[in-house]
Design an enzyme around this catalytic site. Structure first.
Site, PDB file in Angstrom:
ATOM      1  CG  ASN A  90      -0.475  -0.308   2.493  1.00 67.19           C
ATOM      2  OD1 ASN A  90       0.506  -1.022   2.621  1.00 67.19           O
ATOM      3  ND2 ASN A  90      -1.105   0.226   3.508  1.00 67.19           N
ATOM      4  CD  GLU A 117      -5.178  -6.098  -1.300  1.00 67.26           C
ATOM      5  OE1 GLU A 117      -4.716  -4.936  -1.240  1.00 67.26           O
ATOM      6  OE2 GLU A 117      -5.843  -6.598  -0.392  1.00 67.26           O
TER       7      GLU A 117
HETATM    8  N1  THU Z   1      -5.249  -1.624   2.402  1.00 71.56           N
HETATM    9  C1  THU Z   1      -4.677  -2.437   1.486  1.00 71.56           C
HETATM   10  O1  THU Z   1      -3.555  -2.214   1.040  1.00 71.56           O
HETATM   11  N2  THU Z   1      -5.393  -3.509   1.066  1.00 71.56           N
HETATM   12  C2  THU Z   1      -6.652  -3.814   1.475  1.00 71.56           C
HETATM   13  O2  THU Z   1      -7.245  -4.765   0.994  1.00 71.56           O
HETATM   14  C3  THU Z   1      -7.305  -3.001   2.489  1.00 71.56           C
HETATM   15  C4  THU Z   1      -6.554  -1.830   2.974  1.00 71.56           C
HETATM   16  C5  THU Z   1      -4.502  -0.456   2.848  1.00 71.56           C
HETATM   17  C6  THU Z   1      -5.092   0.863   2.442  1.00 71.56           C
HETATM   18  C7  THU Z   1      -4.551   1.780   3.499  1.00 71.56           C
HETATM   19  O3  THU Z   1      -3.263   2.224   3.113  1.00 71.56           O
HETATM   20  C8  THU Z   1      -4.410   0.893   4.721  1.00 71.56           C
HETATM   21  O4  THU Z   1      -4.452  -0.437   4.254  1.00 71.56           O
HETATM   22  C9  THU Z   1      -5.500   1.098   5.761  1.00 71.56           C
HETATM   23  O5  THU Z   1      -6.753   0.970   5.217  1.00 71.56           O
END
Ligand code: THU
Length: 157
Positions: free
Chosen positions: A61, A74
């Site tokens: 992320n 993802e």
């Molecule tokens: N996040 C992801 O990378 N994947 C997910 O499926 C859900 C959430 C990230 C987004 C954000 O940077 C952090 O997790 C908190 O929501």
């Protein structure tokens, strides 16, 4: 009668009991989570996509002070794969999520927006994407990620 949605999944009680190919893809997702840019949520997510030809693309992320500008692990992984190998199906996607607030990995499922992207890539390639959801206590395998988003948006035919 109550209607229930049953999602087919397999649970492995430990990482070590998984087949080697699943273990190695999850390890890539764990490593990717360590490179996440998550200063705002402290939630470090890593994803690793294995293509039909064996290539692996990882993502994590990427947050931003303008919050909606960030992107989930993802989609970073899937878009990187699709940008470089648009015609090679993604077969498996491993996800590992580390919460720096309690210093632990937790089992995380893809958010709705990521499910929509997964649904489209599956439809385009004709192959279901298998999800490997990691936590130290158990690993959940969902054989067809499309099950996570019934009635995904598409243009009416
Ligand atoms: N996040 C992801 O990378 N994947 C997910 O499926 C859900 C959430 C990230 C987004 C954000 O940077 C952090 O997790 C908190 O929501």
């Amino acid at each position: 009668m109550t209607e229930q949605t049953i999602i087919c999944h397999i649970r492995y009680s430990s990482f070590e009991s998984l087949p080697e190919s699943e273990q190695s893809l999850i390890s890539c997702a764990i490593e990717a989570s360590k490179r996440a840019y998550a200063p705002y949520s402290q939630f470090h997510v890593g994803a690793a996509a294995r293509l039909q030809n064996g290539q692996i693309f990882t993502g994590n992320n990427q947050e931003n002070v303008a919050y909606p500008s960030g992107l989930c692990a993802e989609r970073v992984a899937l878009f990187a794969a699709h940008a470089q190998c648009p015609n090679i199906p993604v077969m498996t996607l491993a996800i590992a999520a580390y919460n720096a607030k309690d210093s632990q990995f937790h089992l995380a499922t893809p958010c709705g927006a990521c499910r929509q992207v997964i649904a489209e890539f599956q439809k385009q390639s004709g192959f279901p994407i298998t999800l490997l959801l990691y936590s130290p206590e158990k690993v959940v395998i969902i054989k067809d990620a499309g099950e996570l988003l019934p009635l995904a948006f598409d243009f009416p035919q």
